[in-house]
Design a protein around this motif. Structure first.
Motif, PDB file in Angstrom:
ATOM      1  N   PRO C  71       0.808  -1.320   0.120  1.00 32.98           N
ATOM      2  CA  PRO C  71       0.075   0.162  -0.144  1.00 32.98           C
ATOM      3  C   PRO C  71       0.928   1.336  -0.001  1.00 32.98           C
ATOM      4  O   PRO C  71       0.310   2.208  -0.007  1.00 32.98           O
ATOM      5  CB  PRO C  71      -0.763   0.010   1.181  1.00 32.98           C
ATOM      6  N   GLU C  72       2.449   1.114   0.121  1.00 31.80           N
ATOM      7  CA  GLU C  72       2.952   2.427   0.077  1.00 31.80           C
ATOM      8  C   GLU C  72       3.293   2.930  -1.283  1.00 31.80           C
ATOM      9  O   GLU C  72       4.445   3.122  -1.587  1.00 31.80           O
ATOM     10  CB  GLU C  72       4.420   2.079   0.940  1.00 31.80           C
TER      11      GLU C  72
ATOM     12  N   GLU D  72     -13.858   1.868   7.885  1.00 31.41           N
ATOM     13  CA  GLU D  72     -13.410   0.618   8.396  1.00 31.41           C
ATOM     14  C   GLU D  72     -14.424  -0.353   7.555  1.00 31.41           C
ATOM     15  O   GLU D  72     -15.055  -1.288   8.099  1.00 31.41           O
ATOM     16  CB  GLU D  72     -13.617   0.318   9.705  1.00 31.41           C
ATOM     17  N   ASP D  75     -13.258  -4.074   3.731  1.00 31.94           N
ATOM     18  CA  ASP D  75     -13.183  -5.272   3.338  1.00 31.94           C
ATOM     19  C   ASP D  75     -14.542  -5.699   2.753  1.00 31.94           C
ATOM     20  O   ASP D  75     -14.683  -6.890   2.319  1.00 31.94           O
ATOM     21  CB  ASP D  75     -13.217  -6.171   4.741  1.00 31.94           C
TER      22      ASP D  75
ATOM     23  N   ARG E  68      -8.620 -11.301  -1.801  1.00 29.38           N
ATOM     24  CA  ARG E  68      -8.269 -11.327  -0.547  1.00 29.38           C
ATOM     25  C   ARG E  68      -9.052 -10.274   0.307  1.00 29.38           C
ATOM     26  O   ARG E  68      -8.881  -9.112  -0.250  1.00 29.38           O
ATOM     27  CB  ARG E  68      -6.852 -11.238  -0.328  1.00 29.38           C
ATOM     28  N   GLY E  70     -10.184  -6.996   2.266  1.00 27.99           N
ATOM     29  CA  GLY E  70      -9.287  -5.700   2.794  1.00 27.99           C
ATOM     30  C   GLY E  70      -9.556  -5.803   4.216  1.00 27.99           C
ATOM     31  O   GLY E  70     -10.247  -6.340   4.936  1.00 27.99           O
ATOM     32  N   PRO E  71      -8.835  -4.471   4.693  1.00 26.56           N
ATOM     33  CA  PRO E  71      -8.089  -3.461   3.994  1.00 26.56           C
ATOM     34  C   PRO E  71      -6.685  -3.852   3.570  1.00 26.56           C
ATOM     35  O   PRO E  71      -6.056  -2.992   3.111  1.00 26.56           O
ATOM     36  CB  PRO E  71      -8.292  -2.212   4.807  1.00 26.56           C
ATOM     37  N   GLU E  72      -6.302  -4.867   4.215  1.00 26.83           N
ATOM     38  CA  GLU E  72      -4.773  -5.257   3.890  1.00 26.83           C
ATOM     39  C   GLU E  72      -4.612  -5.829   2.624  1.00 26.83           C
ATOM     40  O   GLU E  72      -3.907  -6.921   2.462  1.00 26.83           O
ATOM     41  CB  GLU E  72      -4.230  -6.026   4.871  1.00 26.83           C
ATOM     42  N   ASN E  73      -5.228  -5.424   1.359  1.00 26.47           N
ATOM     43  CA  ASN E  73      -5.148  -5.995   0.018  1.00 26.47           C
ATOM     44  C   ASN E  73      -4.628  -5.043  -1.028  1.00 26.47           C
ATOM     45  O   ASN E  73      -4.815  -5.249  -2.142  1.00 26.47           O
ATOM     46  CB  ASN E  73      -6.449  -6.730  -0.079  1.00 26.47           C
ATOM     47  N   ARG E  74      -4.210  -3.705  -0.668  1.00 23.44           N
ATOM     48  CA  ARG E  74      -4.056  -2.536  -1.516  1.00 23.44           C
ATOM     49  C   ARG E  74      -2.557  -3.149  -2.348  1.00 23.44           C
ATOM     50  O   ARG E  74      -2.214  -2.472  -3.310  1.00 23.44           O
ATOM     51  CB  ARG E  74      -3.654  -1.492  -0.772  1.00 23.44           C
ATOM     52  N   ASP E  75      -1.926  -4.218  -2.099  1.00 19.40           N
ATOM     53  CA  ASP E  75      -0.871  -4.517  -2.839  1.00 19.40           C
ATOM     54  C   ASP E  75      -1.221  -5.614  -3.966  1.00 19.40           C
ATOM     55  O   ASP E  75      -0.333  -5.806  -4.869  1.00 19.40           O
ATOM     56  CB  ASP E  75       0.235  -5.340  -1.846  1.00 19.40           C
TER      57      ASP E  75
END
Lengths: 90, 90, 90, 90, 90
Positions: C71-72, D72, D75, E68, E70-75
């Motif tokens: 995300p960076e 939030e 997802d 996958r 989110g929110p940890e899927n921006r890659d």
């Protein structure tokens, strides 16, 4: 990005906060043959583009990054910005 | 942004949370020659635009920033907003 | 993503910060029958695509991820990027 | 947002995680004259809209906010959602 | 989301990092009458859709969430993904 031709500028006094002092250009999109598509985009300009110039317009986070590099630019009211003044293509 | 003409307002009682009290305008998009494209956009208005007025509409984060500057505005239910009431162009 | 054909490259000296050294390609979008739609996209290329090649173009965060995984990567001025050079389809 | 008419519902057993129990409606977009544009959108519905009803559809973060207010809510598998059931316009 | 029909698959060796092992499908968009619009979308598939199948395609964060949550899927390099394999509509 899209490619287009600057066809004018927008003048306004009633506008949203965040657009004060912004130069807003009217850009007519070009198609794959270089002709006009009819589509019109209103883009913020910080490159000092003039009427008749051949430009590209970036959208979304790309447009915000034209004004100020992210990620700390989410406060910018900008969904379209002039990214390149085209000198040649081929 | 796109440029368009306000052609009406939407009335509703059943709507999503976050739209209570919001004024929703119907905007007919204009093409590069100033004529109608046929495309219709529904945009939130906080500039008190009226029917017949010439406006620009911002999308995405640009639209949310019309209502409240980011980045703390991701809770806003707004994907399109009136950004400018156009007084002149050329 | 869309599928298209590389039809040229853009040359410019006046461009936004963040586009220095970037190769910008003109891509003509293809329709469901493989023919041209007329739509033109300007995309950043890091795959060394050449004129005449069959490619796909990614937009938004997908395009930024072509250049550098998120995300960076929100500082990247990139709203469209060549994602695949197509060898075959069927 | 766009304005459209609900024309049906989608039925499926094989679908992505995050769509379990979601009601998916087919919406035919309307143009500036109120007629059909031919464009079809598939939108999540939490307002209990029915076939034939006049609705608006929000996209992107606006659509996610229809389901659950942000930030939030990243997802949520939702890129389009029914935002308003239109009672009148003019 | 849009609704479309899977019309083929893309084969490639030169592609952006993040697309290794991804199955890329060609999807022909359908209009409000169920017919083809001519628009072609290239979407990542994790639902094992086959040629001829009726699907919906999600865009943006919705597409990333198909792969996958989110929110940890921006890659994820994904701007379009098959979200539903449609069994019926009406």
């Amino acid at each position: 990005m899209i490619r287009g031709t600057v066809v004018g500028q927008v003048w306004a006094t009633r506008k949203a906060r965040g657009l004060e002092g912004r130069k807003l250009l009217l850009v007519a999109a070009r198609d794959a043959d270089g002709g006009p598509t009819g589509r019109l985009v209103v883009a913020i300009d910080v490159l000092d583009a003039g009427v008749g110039e051949d430009v590209t317009v970036a959208f979304g986070s790309g447009a915000r990054n034209v004004l100020r590099p992210g990620p700390e630019n989410r406060d910018l009211l900008c969904d379209a910005a002039i990214a390149v003044i085209v000198e040649g293509a081929g």
